[in-house]
Design a protein around this motif. Structure first.
Motif, PDB file in Angstrom:
ATOM      1  N   ASN A 109       1.129  -1.167   0.208  1.00 19.53           N
ATOM      2  CA  ASN A 109       0.174  -0.076  -0.172  1.00 19.53           C
ATOM      3  C   ASN A 109       1.106   0.778   0.203  1.00 19.53           C
ATOM      4  OD1 ASN A 109      -2.191  -1.445  -0.038  1.00 19.53           O
ATOM      5  ND2 ASN A 109      -1.904  -1.640   2.666  1.00 19.53           N
ATOM      6  N   ALA A 110       1.966   0.684  -0.042  1.00 23.46           N
ATOM      7  CA  ALA A 110       3.125   2.333  -0.397  1.00 23.46           C
ATOM      8  C   ALA A 110       2.437   3.865  -1.062  1.00 23.46           C
ATOM      9  CB  ALA A 110       3.921   1.869  -0.957  1.00 23.46           C
ATOM     10  N   PHE A 111       2.213   3.043  -2.128  1.00 24.18           N
ATOM     11  CA  PHE A 111       1.823   4.212  -3.035  1.00 24.18           C
ATOM     12  C   PHE A 111      -0.452   4.263  -2.627  1.00 24.18           C
ATOM     13  CE2 PHE A 111       5.390   3.114  -4.733  1.00 24.18           C
ATOM     14  CZ  PHE A 111       5.979   4.232  -3.922  1.00 24.18           C
ATOM     15  N   ASN A 112      -0.691   4.038  -1.726  1.00 26.84           N
ATOM     16  CA  ASN A 112      -2.432   3.964  -1.634  1.00 26.84           C
ATOM     17  C   ASN A 112      -2.541   3.769  -0.005  1.00 26.84           C
ATOM     18  OD1 ASN A 112      -4.719   4.347  -2.729  1.00 26.84           O
ATOM     19  ND2 ASN A 112      -5.482   2.196  -2.782  1.00 26.84           N
ATOM     20  N   VAL A 158      -9.244  12.871  10.366  1.00 21.63           N
ATOM     21  CA  VAL A 158      -8.820  11.992   9.148  1.00 21.63           C
ATOM     22  C   VAL A 158      -7.680  11.137   9.919  1.00 21.63           C
ATOM     23  CG1 VAL A 158      -7.537  12.695   6.899  1.00 21.63           C
ATOM     24  CG2 VAL A 158      -9.010  14.356   7.874  1.00 21.63           C
ATOM     25  N   SER A 159      -7.535  10.034   8.996  1.00 23.56           N
ATOM     26  CA  SER A 159      -6.355   9.466   9.325  1.00 23.56           C
ATOM     27  C   SER A 159      -5.955   8.083   8.270  1.00 23.56           C
ATOM     28  CB  SER A 159      -7.061   7.824  10.583  1.00 23.56           C
ATOM     29  OG  SER A 159      -7.499   8.394  11.827  1.00 23.56           O
ATOM     30  N   PHE A 160      -4.337   8.003   7.635  1.00 17.26           N
ATOM     31  CA  PHE A 160      -3.910   7.640   6.885  1.00 17.26           C
ATOM     32  C   PHE A 160      -3.320   5.796   7.082  1.00 17.26           C
ATOM     33  CE2 PHE A 160      -4.349  12.644   6.355  1.00 17.26           C
ATOM     34  CZ  PHE A 160      -4.591  12.615   4.925  1.00 17.26           C
ATOM     35  N   ALA A 161      -3.729   4.983   6.686  1.00 16.84           N
ATOM     36  CA  ALA A 161      -2.235   3.780   6.728  1.00 16.84           C
ATOM     37  C   ALA A 161      -2.728   3.383   5.813  1.00 16.84           C
ATOM     38  CB  ALA A 161      -4.003   3.388   8.562  1.00 16.84           C
ATOM     39  N   ALA A 162      -1.331   2.935   6.200  1.00 16.11           N
ATOM     40  CA  ALA A 162      -0.685   1.458   5.473  1.00 16.11           C
ATOM     41  C   ALA A 162       0.674   0.407   5.388  1.00 16.11           C
ATOM     42  CB  ALA A 162      -0.404   2.631   3.168  1.00 16.11           C
TER      43      ALA A 162
END
Length: 469
Positions: A109-112, A158-162
Motif C-alpha cells: 500500500n506504499a502509494f495507496n 482524518v486518518s492515513f494508514a498503510a
C-alpha cells in the motif's frame, strides 16, 4: 479278380492303421495347443481391457485433480485479494498484529494508503450553565466537563494508514476540535508498528494512546455514550496519549493473554514537564480474555501508570500513580454481537498522589482556587459500570452509572462524591453511520444538578477500521 482285390485290402489294412496313428496323435496335440493359445489370447484380451479401463479411470482422476487444483488456486488468489482489502481497511485504526509477513507484501500500500474521515456533530442542552459547572473534589481541565450548550461540531479526524513495507505499519491521525471557541488541529496519533517480530512481540513508536485500561486506547467515536465516563475525565482528561514507545507480547496460548509496557515523554495530562530526561511516564498493562461456550466472551485487565509531574493542568507537581482495573463481558446468540446481545463493562480507578499543589499557569486567581503551594498527598477513586443491549442490527439501548470518590484531604478535599446516571438509544443505518439520543442526570456537587439531553450523529467516510473487542 474280386477275391484278389479283397485279399489285398485285408492284407494292407493293418499297415495303413500303423502308418496313420502318429498323424492322428499329432493332430490332437495341435488342437490342444491351439485351444490353450486361444484361451491365453482371450485372457490377455480381458487383461488388456482392464488395463485400458484403469488407464481411462486414472486419466479421468488426473483431470479431476487438475481441475480441483485450478479451483483451489483461484480461491486462494481471491482470498488473498480479499485479505489485502480487509487489511487495508482494518489498518486505519488497528494495525496487523500478526508476527508473520504482511499479506500485501513489501510496499503493498506504499502509494495507496487507506484514508478514513470521521465526522460527528452534537446538540446538547444542559439545565446547568456549563460555565458555572464545578465538580466536587476534582478540578476540571481542558476538554472535560459537561460540554457545550446547543449545536456544535464534535471532534472530527482524518486518518492515513498503510503497511510501509513487509516489516512496518504506519498510521497518522489528524484531529479537529472546537472547545468553547478554542479551535485546534492537532496530531492525535502518528506511529509505526512492527509486523514481523518473532514469538508474539510487537513494538510501537511515535505518538499514540496508551494501552492502559479498556477505553483509553479506543477512539471516542467508538464509545457507547456521547461522553467519556467521569473517571476518564477526572484522571486522564478523557484519554491519555503522548510521545513514546510500547512493547507488547501476546502469549501463544489457547486464550488471549497480552502483557506490555510503555514509556512516554510525560507532557500530557495527568503528567507534565517531561521529567526524567524526557521519559516522565511509565506504564505496565496486562489483558486476558477468551470464550465461554459459543454465546459468551470476556476480557479483563489491570494497568498502572506512574509519572513524575511538574505543574500539571490541575496544578499538581510530584509523583503520581494511577491504577486501573477493567472487565468486559459479552453475550450474544452464537457470538454474533452485530445482530443482538448484551455487553457489560466496568472500570475502576485509584489515583495516588504525593506532591504539592500550585496554581496552574493559565488559571485565574480567585477565591474558588485552593490555597497555594500546599501539600497534595492522598488517594482519589472513580469508576463506572455500563450495560448495552443490542436489540438487533439497527438499535441498541444502554445505561451507565458513574461515580467519583473525592479526597478527604489535600487542596480539593470534599465530603461529597459526584455521581451521574446516563441513558442512551442508538440507531445505526450501517457500520458507517449512527444517530444517538442520550439523557444524563449529573450531580457534580451537593447543591447542583445538571440534566442534559444530547443528540449526536457520527459518520465514517472511506476505509472503516476493524472494531476491537
Amino acid at each position: 479278380m474280386k477275391k484278389s482285390l479283397f485279399a489285398w485290402c485285408v492284407a494292407t489294412a493293418p499297415i495303413a492303421c500303423v502308418l496313420s496313428a502318429p498323424v492322428m496323435a499329432a493332430d490332437a496335440t495341435t488342437a490342444a495347443q491351439l485351444q490353450a493359445l486361444d484361451t491365453r489370447i482371450r485372457a490377455l484380451e480381458v487383461e488388456g481391457q482392464k488395463l485400458r479401463e484403469q488407464t481411462a479411470s486414472a486419466l479421468a482422476a488426473a483431470d479431476a485433480a487438475r481441475a480441483e487444483l485450478e479451483k483451489m488456486k483461484a480461491a486462494q488468489q481471491s482470498e488473498q485479494v480479499s485479505t489485502q482489502q480487509s487489511a487495508a481497511m482494518a489498518n486505519v485504526s488497528a494495525p496487523i498484529e500478526s508476527s508473520g509477513p504482511s499479506a500485501g507484501g513489501a510496499n503493498g500500500n506504499a502509494f495507496n494508503p487507506a484514508i478514513a474521515v470521521i465526522m460527528n456533530g452534537l446538540y446538547g442542552h444542559h439545565s446547568l450553565n456549563p460555565d458555572h459547572y464545578v465538580r466536587a473534589g476534582f478540578p476540571l481541565v481542558d476538554g472535560t466537563g459537561p460540554g457545550k450548550q446547543g449545536l456544535s461540531l464534535g471532534e472530527s479526524e482524518v486518518s492515513f494508514a498503510a503497511n510501509i513495507d513487509d516489516k512496518f505499519y504506519g498510521q497518522l491521525t489528524l484531529s479537529y476540535d472546537d472547545d468553547n471557541g478554542k479551535i485546534g488541529t492537532s496530531i492525535e496519533e502518528a506511529y509505526i508498528d512492527t509486523l514481523t517480530l518473532p514469538d508474539g512481540f510487537n513494538v510501537r513508536a511515535g505518538r499514540f494512546y496508551s494501552n492502559i485500561g479498556y477505553l483509553n486506547s479506543h477512539h471516542t467515536h467508538t464509545d457507547n455514550f456521547v461522553d467519556r465516563p467521569l473517571a476518564y475525565q477526572a484522571f486522564l482528561a478523557n484519554q491519555y496519549g503522548d510521545d513514546g514507545a510500547q512493547v507488547r507480547w501476546v502469549a501463544p496460548l489457547d486464550f488471549f493473554l497480552e502483557l506490555g509496557g510503555e514509556i512516554f515523554r510525560g507532557e500530557s495530562f495527568p503528567t507534565a514537564g517531561a521529567n526524567q530526561g524526557g521519559v516522565g511516564t511509565h506504564t505496565l498493562f496486562a489483558h486476558a480474555g477468551g470464550d465461554v461456550g459459543t454465546d459468551n466472551s470476556w476480557l479483563a485487565g489491570v494497568s498502572v501508570l506512574k509519572a513524575k509531574t511538574s505543574l500539571a493542568d490541575d496544578g499538581f507537581s510530584g509523583d503520581n500513580t494511577l491504577y486501573v482495573a477493567d472487565a468486559t463481558w459479552k453475550w450474544a446468540p452464537n457470538g454474533n454481537t452485530k445482530d443482538g446481545g448484551v455487553t457489560v463493562r466496568g472500570e475502576y480507578f485509584l489515583d495516588r498522589r504525593d506532591g504539592t499543589y500550585a496554581l496552574p499557569a493559565d488559571a485565574k486567581l480567585d477565591l474558588t482556587n485552593p490555597l497555594l503551594n500546599q501539600p497534595w498527598v492522598g488517594d482519589r477513586r472513580g469508576g463506572y459500570v455500563e450495560a448495552v443491549y443490542r436489540l438487533n442490527r439497527v438499535w441498541d439501548l444502554g445505561y451507565r452509572f458513574d461515580k467519583l470518590w473525592a479526597p478527604s484531604s489535600g487542596p480539593f478535599a470534599n465530603d461529597f462524591d459526584p455521581v451521574r446516571h446516563s441513558l442512551e438509544l442508538t440507531w445505526r443505518n450501517s457500520e458507517f453511520s449512527f444517530f444517538r439520543l442520550q439523557y444524563s442526570h449529573d450531580d457534580p456537587t451537593r447543591s447542583t444538578t445538571d440534566n442534559a439531553i444530547y443528540l449526536q450523529y457520527d459518520v465514517s467516510l472511506g476505509a472503516h477500521g476493524a472494531h476491537k473487542f
